[in-house]
Design a protein around this motif. Sequence first.
Motif, PDB file in Angstrom:
ATOM      1  N   ILE A  11       0.855  -1.192   0.000  1.00  0.00           N
ATOM      2  CA  ILE A  11       0.000   0.000   0.000  1.00  0.00           C
ATOM      3  C   ILE A  11       0.894   1.246   0.000  1.00  0.00           C
ATOM      4  O   ILE A  11       2.082   1.164   0.335  1.00  0.00           O
ATOM      5  N   GLY A  12       0.298   2.363  -0.372  1.00  0.00           N
ATOM      6  CA  GLY A  12       1.069   3.613  -0.386  1.00  0.00           C
ATOM      7  C   GLY A  12       0.544   4.496  -1.503  1.00  0.00           C
ATOM      8  O   GLY A  12      -0.256   4.062  -2.333  1.00  0.00           O
ATOM      9  N   PRO A  13       1.008   5.739  -1.529  1.00  0.00           N
ATOM     10  CA  PRO A  13       0.453   6.695  -2.486  1.00  0.00           C
ATOM     11  C   PRO A  13       0.914   6.463  -3.919  1.00  0.00           C
ATOM     12  O   PRO A  13       1.830   5.674  -4.167  1.00  0.00           O
ATOM     13  N   VAL A 101       1.303  -6.556   5.501  1.00  0.00           N
ATOM     14  CA  VAL A 101       0.930  -5.354   4.758  1.00  0.00           C
ATOM     15  C   VAL A 101       2.107  -4.375   4.814  1.00  0.00           C
ATOM     16  O   VAL A 101       2.571  -4.008   5.906  1.00  0.00           O
ATOM     17  N   VAL A 102       2.604  -4.000   3.651  1.00  0.00           N
ATOM     18  CA  VAL A 102       3.796  -3.156   3.582  1.00  0.00           C
ATOM     19  C   VAL A 102       3.413  -1.775   3.055  1.00  0.00           C
ATOM     20  O   VAL A 102       2.854  -1.654   1.957  1.00  0.00           O
ATOM     21  N   TYR A 103       3.718  -0.750   3.845  1.00  0.00           N
ATOM     22  CA  TYR A 103       3.451   0.636   3.442  1.00  0.00           C
ATOM     23  C   TYR A 103       4.732   1.224   2.839  1.00  0.00           C
ATOM     24  O   TYR A 103       5.758   1.320   3.524  1.00  0.00           O
ATOM     25  N   LEU A 104       4.666   1.599   1.583  1.00  0.00           N
ATOM     26  CA  LEU A 104       5.811   2.238   0.929  1.00  0.00           C
ATOM     27  C   LEU A 104       5.684   3.746   1.125  1.00  0.00           C
ATOM     28  O   LEU A 104       4.925   4.421   0.426  1.00  0.00           O
ATOM     29  N   LYS A 105       6.403   4.228   2.109  1.00  0.00           N
ATOM     30  CA  LYS A 105       6.307   5.647   2.474  1.00  0.00           C
ATOM     31  C   LYS A 105       7.140   6.494   1.504  1.00  0.00           C
ATOM     32  O   LYS A 105       8.298   6.172   1.232  1.00  0.00           O
ATOM     33  N   THR A 106       6.549   7.560   1.008  1.00  0.00           N
ATOM     34  CA  THR A 106       7.186   8.351  -0.056  1.00  0.00           C
ATOM     35  C   THR A 106       6.879   9.828   0.120  1.00  0.00           C
ATOM     36  O   THR A 106       5.729  10.192   0.400  1.00  0.00           O
ATOM     37  N   SER A 107       7.886  10.666  -0.049  1.00  0.00           N
ATOM     38  CA  SER A 107       7.647  12.110   0.077  1.00  0.00           C
ATOM     39  C   SER A 107       6.883  12.634  -1.145  1.00  0.00           C
ATOM     40  O   SER A 107       6.895  12.002  -2.207  1.00  0.00           O
ATOM     41  N   ILE A 108       6.286  13.790  -0.976  1.00  0.00           N
ATOM     42  CA  ILE A 108       5.544  14.403  -2.095  1.00  0.00           C
ATOM     43  C   ILE A 108       6.518  14.668  -3.252  1.00  0.00           C
ATOM     44  O   ILE A 108       6.193  14.414  -4.410  1.00  0.00           O
ATOM     45  N   GLU A 109       7.731  15.135  -2.935  1.00  0.00           N
ATOM     46  CA  GLU A 109       8.726  15.435  -3.979  1.00  0.00           C
ATOM     47  C   GLU A 109       9.012  14.179  -4.820  1.00  0.00           C
ATOM     48  O   GLU A 109       9.030  14.214  -6.037  1.00  0.00           O
ATOM     49  N   MET A 151       6.676  -0.539   7.588  1.00  0.00           N
ATOM     50  CA  MET A 151       6.730   0.695   6.811  1.00  0.00           C
ATOM     51  C   MET A 151       8.142   0.825   6.233  1.00  0.00           C
ATOM     52  O   MET A 151       9.124   0.639   6.950  1.00  0.00           O
ATOM     53  N   ILE A 152       8.241   1.129   4.949  1.00  0.00           N
ATOM     54  CA  ILE A 152       9.554   1.237   4.312  1.00  0.00           C
ATOM     55  C   ILE A 152       9.668   2.597   3.643  1.00  0.00           C
ATOM     56  O   ILE A 152       8.781   3.001   2.872  1.00  0.00           O
ATOM     57  N   ASP A 153      10.741   3.291   3.935  1.00  0.00           N
ATOM     58  CA  ASP A 153      10.990   4.582   3.305  1.00  0.00           C
ATOM     59  C   ASP A 153      11.526   4.330   1.898  1.00  0.00           C
ATOM     60  O   ASP A 153      12.509   3.610   1.744  1.00  0.00           O
ATOM     61  N   THR A 154      10.902   4.912   0.896  1.00  0.00           N
ATOM     62  CA  THR A 154      11.317   4.600  -0.479  1.00  0.00           C
ATOM     63  C   THR A 154      12.110   5.728  -1.142  1.00  0.00           C
ATOM     64  O   THR A 154      12.590   5.565  -2.255  1.00  0.00           O
ATOM     65  N   ASP A 155      12.226   6.864  -0.461  1.00  0.00           N
ATOM     66  CA  ASP A 155      12.862   8.018  -1.109  1.00  0.00           C
ATOM     67  C   ASP A 155      14.304   7.726  -1.499  1.00  0.00           C
ATOM     68  O   ASP A 155      15.087   7.203  -0.703  1.00  0.00           O
ATOM     69  N   GLU A 156      14.616   8.074  -2.740  1.00  0.00           N
ATOM     70  CA  GLU A 156      15.964   7.932  -3.286  1.00  0.00           C
ATOM     71  C   GLU A 156      16.524   6.528  -3.160  1.00  0.00           C
ATOM     72  O   GLU A 156      17.722   6.327  -2.937  1.00  0.00           O
TER      73      GLU A 156
END
Length: 171
Positions: A11-13, A101-109, A151-156
């Motif tokens: 899941i994630g934006p 359930v894995v949340y792919l956390k992503t910044s708006i940028e 929750m996993i941070d996906t940025d860069e």
Amino acid sequence: MTNKSDNIILIGPMGSGKTSTGRILAKEMRFDFLDTDEEVVKRTGVSIAYIFDVEGETGFRQREHQALMKFLDNDNIVIATGGGIITHDKSRAIIRACNRVVYLKTSIEQQIERTTVSDKRPLLIDTDPAAKLQELMLTREPLYEEISDIMIDTDERSTSEIAHEIIDRLR
Ligand code: S3P
């Protein structure tokens, strides 16, 4: 409601990389890969934008829910979902009942960099995508956080790196 299978739900934006990460993850784990957006398009034969036009967002959420339900009949699958699936109460309850359930956390940028405005993403057409993504994040982020197990941070980070982190953390 419980779901004891090994299925993994991403899941994630929009622009968080659910589909591309999911494909790699499924391949590595030798699981099947399923994507609710692709299933809705396949079943209806029309674009997501067309469904939004004719049936509104409510109609789309219902179809997305049916796709999710169908997938959960299977075992050993990775499911990539659309960014708004968690706004539908019944879909959210079903996802919450899964324990991977894995949340792919992503910044708006990062979302803006990765998101193409297309007939797959009608919510971003005829609007300022950055403002819209920000608005959606405000209401949706608490829901992603609430129902995810990881929750996993996906940025860069590359999709392959993200997929491998998911595998490590699910062990
Ligand atoms: C949506 C995200 C899209 C797609 C539809 C609605 C949303 O999927 O389901 O355009 O409400 O955030 P992605 O998250 O794969 O872009």
